[in-house]
Design an enzyme around this catalytic site. Structure first.
Site, short mmCIF file in Angstrom:
data_model
loop_
_atom_site.label_atom_id
_atom_site.label_comp_id
_atom_site.label_asym_id
_atom_site.label_seq_id
_atom_site.Cartn_x
_atom_site.Cartn_y
_atom_site.Cartn_z
N TYR A 56 0.95 -1.23 -0.05
CA TYR A 56 -0.07 -0.01 -0.06
C TYR A 56 0.85 1.22 0.07
O TYR A 56 1.49 1.64 1.13
CB TYR A 56 -0.90 0.03 1.13
CG TYR A 56 -1.93 -1.32 1.32
CD1 TYR A 56 -2.34 -1.83 0.18
CD2 TYR A 56 -2.22 -1.57 2.46
CE1 TYR A 56 -3.18 -3.10 0.39
CE2 TYR A 56 -3.27 -2.65 2.59
CZ TYR A 56 -3.56 -3.25 1.52
OH TYR A 56 -4.30 -4.57 1.63
N HIS A 140 0.17 -12.26 1.40
CA HIS A 140 -0.53 -11.31 0.58
C HIS A 140 -0.61 -11.81 -0.86
O HIS A 140 0.40 -11.86 -1.53
CB HIS A 140 0.02 -9.88 0.55
CG HIS A 140 -0.61 -8.63 0.33
ND1 HIS A 140 -0.26 -7.58 0.17
CD2 HIS A 140 -2.06 -8.48 -0.10
CE1 HIS A 140 -1.37 -6.84 -0.06
NE2 HIS A 140 -2.53 -7.58 -0.25
#
Length: 337
Positions: A56, A140
């Site tokens: 992010y 992830h």
């Protein structure tokens, strides 16, 4: 705000979580003051679960989240981050990150689910956040890396958990089938399920949710608005579904669900947040935010009580699957007064 424990661990999550991709400049710049105000508003509302990732904003989300939280009592909140994408120097920068974040591309992501990659990623996250530990760590998006993720990364996380360094471990993905494999075949305590148990998509009923139920493991639901189509009282043409323009048939179905919500005295976004939590294995819904106003709106939607008859009506009209169960272990829907 209610807390629910990750099964078989001591880690408790608030039922509503703070998704920190937006404060990492997802799609557009979020000013630092807006990011800080969003975290402050979440804290004031009782939210104590914050989810971030190196992905992010190439570390920006982790930096901002850590800066806002590090002076808070450490035992008062839960932070999760992710491993699998190491941030390394970008030898050929072109100015802006090509993966959807409005940040300079002086770093790039490098897939790495090795044991060493996991340890390096966690160490880097702790440096960026300034925190002394991570409470939850997810693999992830390991879609294309099952073997290394299952054989190297998950055992590495399990060792850290067993040593007391991490409280809980899991995986997060936009598909449910492989998440079921992580629950069934690895030491994962929980999974982060993105977009596959919503008012428009209940495909997780075919794999990951039965696995979680059978094994007594937990699920965190994200992407409950399916990229936006369920985020407004009245869906419109041009809205997104799973990151693409929503097909007309799905827009029409979302509108039909919205009409039923209105008839029951509630709204489509409130029902979208409430629906996943009717499943007994789903302990949290985490929503992405970028400013205080979005936090306040999400909390107001979370606080709305959903009439139990809504789910029955949606089933009867064929707008959600007939095998959807909206009764928890206590025998009643947790959203009903």
């Amino acid at each position: 705000m209610k807390h629910r424990k990750i099964a078989n661990t001591s880690v408790e999550l608030t039922e509503l979580g703070f998704g920190a991709s937006g404060i990492g400049n997802l799609y557009r710049v979020t000013p630092p003051r807006d990011a800080h105000a969003a975290i402050e508003a979440a804290w004031d509302a009782g939210i104590r679960y914050f989810d971030t990732a190196p992905h992010y904003g190439l570390g920006l989300s982790e930096q901002r989240l850590g800066s806002a939280l590090r002076d808070r009592p450490r035992d008062a909140y839960v932070v999760s981050s992710k491993v699998g994408r190491l941030l390394v120097p970008n030898e050929q920068p072109r100015g802006i990150d090509p993966e959807g974040f409005a940040v300079p591309d002086d770093l790039r992501r490098q897939w790495d689910f090795s044991r060493d990659g996991v340890l390096r990623s966690i160490e880097a996250t702790l440096e960026r956040t300034g925190l002394d530990r991570l409470d939850v760590v997810y693999l992830h998006d390991p879609d294309d890396h099952w073997r290394q993720a299952a054989v190297e990364a998950m055992p590495a996380l399990a060792d850290l958990r067993d040593q007391g360094v991490i409280g809980a471990i899991g995986a997060g993905m936009n598909q449910s089938a492989m998440l079921a494999r992580f629950l069934n075949e690895t030491a994962a305590d929980l999974v982060m399920l993105a977009g596959r148990y919503t008012l428009l998509d209940q495909s997780a009923l075919d794999d990951v949710l039965p696995a979680a139920r059978k094994l007594g493991k937990s699920v965190v639901a994200v992407g409950v608005f399916n990229s936006g189509l369920l985020s407004r009282d009245l869906p419109a043409e041009g809205m997104k579904y799973d990151y693409q323009d929503a097909p007309p048939a799905l827009v029409a179905r979302a509108r039909a669900i919205a009409d039923v919500c209105t008839a029951h005295g509630t709204t489509l976004p409130a029902a979208a947040i409430a629906f996943p939590r009717t499943h007994p294995s789903i302990i949290n819904v985490t929503l992405g935010v970028r400013n205080a106003e979005q936090v306040v709106r999400n909390v107001e939607l979370y606080d709305q009580r959903i009439p139990e008859g809504l789910w029955d009506d949606l089933r009867a009209r064929g707008l959600i699957r007939s095998d959807v169960s909206t009764v928890n272990d206590s025998g009643r829907s947790p959203q009903c007064p």
